[in-house]
Scaffold this motif. Structure first.
Motif, PDB file in Angstrom:
ATOM      1  N   LYS A   1       0.848  -1.178   0.000  1.00  0.00           N
ATOM      2  CA  LYS A   1       0.000   0.000   0.000  1.00  0.00           C
ATOM      3  C   LYS A   1       0.893   1.241   0.000  1.00  0.00           C
ATOM      4  CE  LYS A   1      -3.652  -2.330   2.610  1.00  0.00           C
ATOM      5  NZ  LYS A   1      -4.437  -2.359   3.888  1.00  0.00           N
ATOM      6  N   PRO A   2       0.377   2.373  -0.507  1.00  0.00           N
ATOM      7  CA  PRO A   2       1.225   3.570  -0.590  1.00  0.00           C
ATOM      8  C   PRO A   2       1.911   3.952   0.710  1.00  0.00           C
ATOM      9  CG  PRO A   2      -0.752   3.899  -1.879  1.00  0.00           C
ATOM     10  CD  PRO A   2      -0.925   2.577  -1.178  1.00  0.00           C
ATOM     11  N   LEU A   3       1.186   3.962   1.812  1.00  0.00           N
ATOM     12  CA  LEU A   3       1.806   4.378   3.075  1.00  0.00           C
ATOM     13  C   LEU A   3       2.850   3.380   3.551  1.00  0.00           C
ATOM     14  CD1 LEU A   3       1.761   6.735   4.995  1.00  0.00           C
ATOM     15  CD2 LEU A   3       0.028   5.548   6.351  1.00  0.00           C
ATOM     16  N   ASP A   4       2.599   2.090   3.343  1.00  0.00           N
ATOM     17  CA  ASP A   4       3.586   1.069   3.725  1.00  0.00           C
ATOM     18  C   ASP A   4       4.850   1.198   2.879  1.00  0.00           C
ATOM     19  OD1 ASP A   4       1.873   0.063   5.628  1.00  0.00           O
ATOM     20  OD2 ASP A   4       1.063  -1.503   4.332  1.00  0.00           O
ATOM     21  N   PHE A   5       4.659   1.438   1.580  1.00  0.00           N
ATOM     22  CA  PHE A   5       5.818   1.630   0.709  1.00  0.00           C
ATOM     23  C   PHE A   5       6.592   2.882   1.120  1.00  0.00           C
ATOM     24  CE2 PHE A   5       7.897   3.481  -2.999  1.00  0.00           C
ATOM     25  CZ  PHE A   5       8.661   2.408  -3.444  1.00  0.00           C
ATOM     26  N   ALA A   6       5.864   3.947   1.434  1.00  0.00           N
ATOM     27  CA  ALA A   6       6.514   5.192   1.854  1.00  0.00           C
ATOM     28  C   ALA A   6       7.350   4.981   3.106  1.00  0.00           C
ATOM     29  CB  ALA A   6       5.459   6.264   2.090  1.00  0.00           C
ATOM     30  N   GLU A   7       6.828   4.235   4.053  1.00  0.00           N
ATOM     31  CA  GLU A   7       7.576   3.960   5.277  1.00  0.00           C
ATOM     32  C   GLU A   7       8.866   3.204   4.969  1.00  0.00           C
ATOM     33  OE1 GLU A   7       7.013   5.080   8.201  1.00  0.00           O
ATOM     34  OE2 GLU A   7       5.007   5.921   7.937  1.00  0.00           O
ATOM     35  N   GLU A   8       8.814   2.329   3.983  1.00  0.00           N
ATOM     36  CA  GLU A   8      10.022   1.596   3.567  1.00  0.00           C
ATOM     37  C   GLU A   8      11.049   2.556   2.988  1.00  0.00           C
ATOM     38  OE1 GLU A   8      11.013  -1.036  -0.297  1.00  0.00           O
ATOM     39  OE2 GLU A   8       9.472  -1.923   0.991  1.00  0.00           O
ATOM     40  N   ILE A   9      10.602   3.485   2.159  1.00  0.00           N
ATOM     41  CA  ILE A   9      11.503   4.444   1.523  1.00  0.00           C
ATOM     42  C   ILE A   9      12.160   5.357   2.554  1.00  0.00           C
ATOM     43  CG2 ILE A   9      11.615   6.421  -0.062  1.00  0.00           C
ATOM     44  CD1 ILE A   9      11.439   3.651  -1.381  1.00  0.00           C
ATOM     45  N   LEU A  10      11.431   5.688   3.600  1.00  0.00           N
ATOM     46  CA  LEU A  10      11.984   6.575   4.619  1.00  0.00           C
ATOM     47  C   LEU A  10      13.243   6.000   5.262  1.00  0.00           C
ATOM     48  CD1 LEU A  10       8.799   7.913   6.486  1.00  0.00           C
ATOM     49  CD2 LEU A  10      10.159   9.035   4.710  1.00  0.00           C
TER      50      LEU A  10
ATOM     51  N   VAL B   1       5.163  11.329  -5.169  1.00  0.00           N
ATOM     52  CA  VAL B   1       3.735  11.143  -4.896  1.00  0.00           C
ATOM     53  C   VAL B   1       3.325   9.796  -5.457  1.00  0.00           C
ATOM     54  CG1 VAL B   1       1.388  12.001  -5.262  1.00  0.00           C
ATOM     55  CG2 VAL B   1       3.279  13.621  -4.954  1.00  0.00           C
ATOM     56  N   ILE B   2       2.721   8.959  -4.611  1.00  0.00           N
ATOM     57  CA  ILE B   2       2.305   7.617  -5.015  1.00  0.00           C
ATOM     58  C   ILE B   2       0.818   7.442  -4.720  1.00  0.00           C
ATOM     59  CG2 ILE B   2       4.563   6.510  -4.899  1.00  0.00           C
ATOM     60  CD1 ILE B   2       4.050   5.728  -2.056  1.00  0.00           C
TER      61      ILE B   2
ATOM     62  N   LYS C   1      -8.086   4.410  -2.605  1.00  0.00           N
ATOM     63  CA  LYS C   1      -8.262   5.862  -2.478  1.00  0.00           C
ATOM     64  C   LYS C   1      -7.185   6.468  -1.585  1.00  0.00           C
ATOM     65  CE  LYS C   1     -13.267   5.722  -3.208  1.00  0.00           C
ATOM     66  NZ  LYS C   1     -14.604   6.108  -2.683  1.00  0.00           N
ATOM     67  N   SER C   2      -5.948   6.062  -1.846  1.00  0.00           N
ATOM     68  CA  SER C   2      -4.820   6.505  -1.035  1.00  0.00           C
ATOM     69  C   SER C   2      -3.783   7.216  -1.900  1.00  0.00           C
ATOM     70  CB  SER C   2      -4.167   5.312  -0.333  1.00  0.00           C
ATOM     71  OG  SER C   2      -3.010   5.708   0.377  1.00  0.00           O
ATOM     72  N   MET C   3      -3.419   8.416  -1.483  1.00  0.00           N
ATOM     73  CA  MET C   3      -2.334   9.170  -2.114  1.00  0.00           C
ATOM     74  C   MET C   3      -1.379   9.609  -1.020  1.00  0.00           C
ATOM     75  SD  MET C   3      -2.386  12.794  -4.254  1.00  0.00           S
ATOM     76  CE  MET C   3      -2.855  12.117  -5.853  1.00  0.00           C
ATOM     77  N   VAL C   4      -0.097   9.325  -1.200  1.00  0.00           N
ATOM     78  CA  VAL C   4       0.911   9.634  -0.185  1.00  0.00           C
ATOM     79  C   VAL C   4       2.035  10.457  -0.806  1.00  0.00           C
ATOM     80  CG1 VAL C   4       2.640   8.659   1.383  1.00  0.00           C
ATOM     81  CG2 VAL C   4       0.387   7.595   1.189  1.00  0.00           C
ATOM     82  N   TYR C   5       2.458  11.473  -0.073  1.00  0.00           N
ATOM     83  CA  TYR C   5       3.581  12.319  -0.466  1.00  0.00           C
ATOM     84  C   TYR C   5       4.789  11.972   0.395  1.00  0.00           C
ATOM     85  CZ  TYR C   5       6.457  16.608  -0.393  1.00  0.00           C
ATOM     86  OH  TYR C   5       7.502  17.502  -0.433  1.00  0.00           O
ATOM     87  N   VAL C   6       5.932  11.768  -0.261  1.00  0.00           N
ATOM     88  CA  VAL C   6       7.177  11.427   0.426  1.00  0.00           C
ATOM     89  C   VAL C   6       8.263  12.410   0.000  1.00  0.00           C
ATOM     90  CG1 VAL C   6       8.801   9.589   1.006  1.00  0.00           C
ATOM     91  CG2 VAL C   6       6.524   8.995   0.139  1.00  0.00           C
TER      92      VAL C   6
ATOM     93  N   SER D   1      13.157  13.319   6.565  1.00  0.00           N
ATOM     94  CA  SER D   1      12.323  12.625   5.587  1.00  0.00           C
ATOM     95  C   SER D   1      10.949  12.396   6.199  1.00  0.00           C
ATOM     96  CB  SER D   1      12.950  11.275   5.211  1.00  0.00           C
ATOM     97  OG  SER D   1      14.236  11.461   4.660  1.00  0.00           O
ATOM     98  N   ILE D   2       9.914  12.643   5.407  1.00  0.00           N
ATOM     99  CA  ILE D   2       8.549  12.483   5.904  1.00  0.00           C
ATOM    100  C   ILE D   2       7.681  11.804   4.858  1.00  0.00           C
ATOM    101  CG2 ILE D   2       8.645  14.495   7.424  1.00  0.00           C
ATOM    102  CD1 ILE D   2       6.946  15.965   5.262  1.00  0.00           C
ATOM    103  N   ALA D   3       6.610  11.189   5.320  1.00  0.00           N
ATOM    104  CA  ALA D   3       5.587  10.626   4.442  1.00  0.00           C
ATOM    105  C   ALA D   3       4.239  11.001   5.031  1.00  0.00           C
ATOM    106  CB  ALA D   3       5.727   9.108   4.347  1.00  0.00           C
ATOM    107  N   THR D   4       3.340  11.500   4.186  1.00  0.00           N
ATOM    108  CA  THR D   4       2.045  11.946   4.684  1.00  0.00           C
ATOM    109  C   THR D   4       0.965  11.724   3.638  1.00  0.00           C
ATOM    110  OG1 THR D   4       0.841  13.840   5.602  1.00  0.00           O
ATOM    111  CG2 THR D   4       2.451  14.311   3.899  1.00  0.00           C
TER     112      THR D   4
END
Length: 264
Positions: free
Chosen positions: A93-102, A114-115, A121-126, A135-138
């Motif tokens: 999922k976008p947020l899980d992937f973002a946490e990995e990238i962080l 942006v993923i 219905k999920s959009m995450v900015y990293v 580094s942040i993800a939101t």
């Protein structure tokens, strides 16, 4: 450097729509919009490093990227263009992937990523260049957003111009069908430059001036630099995707459009 304006979960017919200018050296080898061989990825491709700035997949995922404007860079940094590809090939999922990238974001030069997953219905900015260099993800909120080479929705003059022009055009169309090619022509070809007092003041003033327009065409020490392609992309509420690109090839502008249905 790139610039994008997009609307997320704020239109009755289009849960996601995006306009994107890719800025790059004209000499950098690039493949235009198309399906990647051996992969379910649709987008342009950087032939030097193998990544992308904007791409999608038939299972409802989208990713786009801009570089962060800064003076210092990391020697031997990983290619930022691999980040969208990794997400599109991931099952996360976008947020899980973002946490990995962080956990590895310090291995890249400054980026904004942006993923999107339409199904969830999920959009995450990293980004790896938030306040204090963290580094942040939101999650991205519904509405209109502009992404330049600073943090998401930073009030750079060119970003404000694009955001205002986009909103005016959306107000004109109302809740009806959109003409994305025409929107790209009207909004993304703007060559207006900012007054010196409004520039970000990261690079020398002359360089900043040349980069202050939405559409860029200039000379830099390494050669001609500017907007190599303009893309418009929308997703309709029925899962139909429309992906248009106008790209520069040997000083000639070429156009192509790909449409497909998101798999359920």
């Amino acid at each position: 450097m790139c610039i994008a304006v997009f609307m997320w979960q704020a239109h009755p017919l289009y849960p996601f729509l995006l306009l994107f200018n890719r800025d790059e050296y004209h000499s950098r080898p690039t493949k235009p919009l198309g399906w990647w061989e051996g992969a379910e990825i649709l987008g342009g491709r950087d032939e030097k490093a193998g990544g992308t700035w904007l791409a999608s997949t038939t299972d409802g995922k989208f990713a786009f990227l801009t570089n962060f404007r800064e003076v210092q860079s990391i020697p031997q940094a990983k290619s930022r263009g691999e980040l969208p590809v990794r997400f599109l090939q991931s099952k996360k999922k976008p947020l899980d992937f973002a946490e990995e990238i962080l956990t590895e974001a310090d291995q890249y030069n400054g980026f904004n990523l942006v993923i999107v997953n339409i199904h969830s219905k999920s959009m995450v900015y990293v980004t790896n260049r938030s306040e204090g260099g963290k580094s942040i993800a939101t999650e991205v909120s519904p509405g209109i957003h502009v992404l330049t080479n600073a943090l998401l929705d930073s009030p750079w003059p060119k970003a404000q111009r694009l955001g205002h022009a986009f909103k005016e055009l959306m107000d004109k169309y109302g809740e009806g069908e959109l003409q994305m090619k025409e929107m790209a022509d009207e909004l993304m070809m703007d060559t207006t430059k900012d007054d010196e007092g409004l520039l970000p003041d990261i690079y020398p003033p002359e360089t900043e001036s040349h980069l202050s327009s939405i559409f860029i065409d200039t000379e830099r020490p390494l050669g001609r630099y500017g907007t190599r392609s303009t893309s418009s992309l929308y997703v309709k509420s029925n899962g139909e995707v429309y992906f248009y690109e106008r790209h520069l090839e040997k000083d000639l502008w070429k156009e192509q459009t790909v449409a497909y249905q998101i798999e359920k």
